[in-house]
Design an enzyme around this catalytic site. Structure first.
Site, PDB file in Angstrom:
ATOM      1  N   ARG A  28      43.899 -40.165  46.822  1.00 52.64           N
ATOM      2  CA  ARG A  28      45.304 -40.459  47.156  1.00 52.64           C
ATOM      3  C   ARG A  28      46.056 -41.002  45.955  1.00 52.64           C
ATOM      4  NH1 ARG A  28      44.042 -43.839  52.150  1.00 52.64           N
ATOM      5  NH2 ARG A  28      43.269 -42.362  53.690  1.00 52.64           N
ATOM      6  N   ARG A  32      51.985 -42.902  48.847  1.00 54.58           N
ATOM      7  CA  ARG A  32      53.093 -43.796  49.206  1.00 54.58           C
ATOM      8  C   ARG A  32      53.179 -45.056  48.365  1.00 54.58           C
ATOM      9  NH1 ARG A  32      52.084 -44.709  55.383  1.00 54.58           N
ATOM     10  NH2 ARG A  32      49.932 -44.292  54.742  1.00 54.58           N
ATOM     11  N   ARG A  41      59.372 -37.431  48.736  1.00 57.18           N
ATOM     12  CA  ARG A  41      59.183 -37.191  50.170  1.00 57.18           C
ATOM     13  C   ARG A  41      60.504 -37.323  50.912  1.00 57.18           C
ATOM     14  NH1 ARG A  41      54.611 -39.454  54.400  1.00 57.18           N
ATOM     15  NH2 ARG A  41      55.785 -39.005  56.288  1.00 57.18           N
ATOM     16  N   ASP A  78      47.074 -31.606  52.648  1.00 60.50           N
ATOM     17  CA  ASP A  78      46.538 -32.404  53.745  1.00 60.50           C
ATOM     18  C   ASP A  78      45.244 -31.763  54.221  1.00 60.50           C
ATOM     19  OD1 ASP A  78      47.363 -34.708  55.693  1.00 60.50           O
ATOM     20  OD2 ASP A  78      46.541 -33.122  56.967  1.00 60.50           O
ATOM     21  N   TYR A 155      39.762 -34.124  64.824  1.00 57.65           N
ATOM     22  CA  TYR A 155      41.203 -34.143  65.092  1.00 57.65           C
ATOM     23  C   TYR A 155      41.594 -33.039  66.076  1.00 57.65           C
ATOM     24  CZ  TYR A 155      41.901 -37.433  61.249  1.00 57.65           C
ATOM     25  OH  TYR A 155      41.868 -38.549  60.444  1.00 57.65           O
TER      26      TYR A 155
END
Length: 356
Positions: A28, A32, A41, A78, A155
């Protein structure tokens, strides 16, 4: 004609060849915690709009390389792109993580699934790889990646994130044949996906088995490791991927490192709950290791970060085959300057180790 790499430390370390400094990248690393990522973003309008736009995906992939002397770029994407391409209706609710409109629960649900077209539904990923390789211009290698079949299945069956993925685990216990059918479809999809990334220009590949460690030993072998080994076998016989090093990262599964090393992968990512010296012993030096600083250390003060970086490097020792990384991804609240402290200390201290 491909552009020669200016910095091949990562690839040499994955081949367990000597390097003058330990290569470093962080999971990552585009995310963010970086204000420039948040700005891009916001410009994109949503996470999915950002991830499916090759030019913007390239922009955020390269952002951390402008701040830090990293030894690799990793494709911005992703892990859930494959199930999204299967038509399950992926969305990201603010503050709630991924959700699928159409969870996979029944035999009919599983039988509707097929391997996506890598230059059709997933062309935006391959285009991003091509754009990033062009813009990197040989600066550092590009890592492509996928979620593992087990992690994707978690998921897809649950329909969203979960603390225990009880619905997915219950499918394995109650309907093991159905679970294996789902996992086989996903393994074939992941192998095709990673092969396509290699064909598009990825120079290393990684499988994120985020939820493998939630399985007991026998279930891990049956429902997680088996399918990562299937992917490794498929890539070894693939014209595009056979020479591209494969990294397996199975979080929380350190008890299985020796078995993972026998899959034919080049390297294993390890989380922060094992000493690297013990991990080296477990794999008998047969594969490279990637890791394994606790990501929360990045919230400590710079001197603590430097101390903990040195501890990880000392644990691995002056041996070939180490790629420095976190034991999981950078968290959003981390000060970007602390990542610089980490990267600079890895390079500086590993030079000292080599000279000793």
């Amino acid at each position: 004609m491909s552009i020669p790499l200016k910095n091949d430390h990562l690839l040499r370390a994955l081949r367990r060849e000597p390097v003058d400094t330990t290569p470093v990248w962080v999971m990552r690393q585009a995310g963010r915690y970086l204000p420039e990522y948040r700005a891009t973003r916001a410009k994109a309008g949503s996470f999915m709009a950002l991830a499916t736009n090759p030019e913007l995906a390239c922009e955020v992939t390269l952002q951390p390389l402008e701040r830090y002397e990293l030894d690799a770029a990793i494709l911005f994407s992703d892990i859930l792109t494959i199930p999204d391409a299967m038509g399950l209706g992926l969305s990201f609710a603010q503050g709630e993580g991924p959700q699928f409109a159409h969870p996979v629960r029944t035999r009919a649900d599983v039988e509707r699934l097929g391997v996506p077209d890598m230059e059709g539904e997933l062309r935006y990923v391959m285009d991003a790889v091509r754009v990033i390789r062009r813009e990197l211009a040989g600066r550092v290698p590009l890592i492509g990646f996928s979620g593992s079949p087990w992690t994707l299945a978690c998921y897809m069956v649950e329909g969203e994130g979960s603390r225990d993925f009880a619905t997915a685990k219950a499918m394995c216990w109650n309907e093991p044949a159905l679970a294996h059918q789902l996992l086989d479809t996903l393994a074939r999809s992941v192998a095709a996906y990673l092969s396509a990334q290699a064909a598009a220009g990825a120079q290393a590949l990684m499988i994120f088995d985020t939820w493998g460690g939630m399985l007991g030993p026998s279930a891990y072998r049956e429902f997680s490791l088996r399918y990562m080994a299937q992917i490794a076998d498929a890539l070894k016989s693939d014209a595009h991927a056979r020479e591209v090093p494969l990294i397996l990262f199975s979080k929380g599964a350190n008890a299985h490192l020796a078995e993972m090393a026998r899959t034919g992968c080049a390297a294993l990512g390890v989380d922060w709950t094992i000493d690297l010296a013990d991990a080296r012993e477990a794999v008998s030096g047969k594969v490279a290791l990637q890791g394994n600083l606790d990501p929360v250390v990045l919230r400590a003060n710079p001197e603590v970060i430097r101390r903990e970086v040195r501890r990880v490097l000392d644990s691995y020792g002056n041996h070939p085959g180490h790629v420095f990384n976190l034991g999981h991804g950078v968290t959003p609240e981390v000060d970007p300057e602390h990542v610089k402290v980490l990267v600079d200390e890895v390079h500086a201290y590993s030079r000292v180790l080599r000279a000793a």
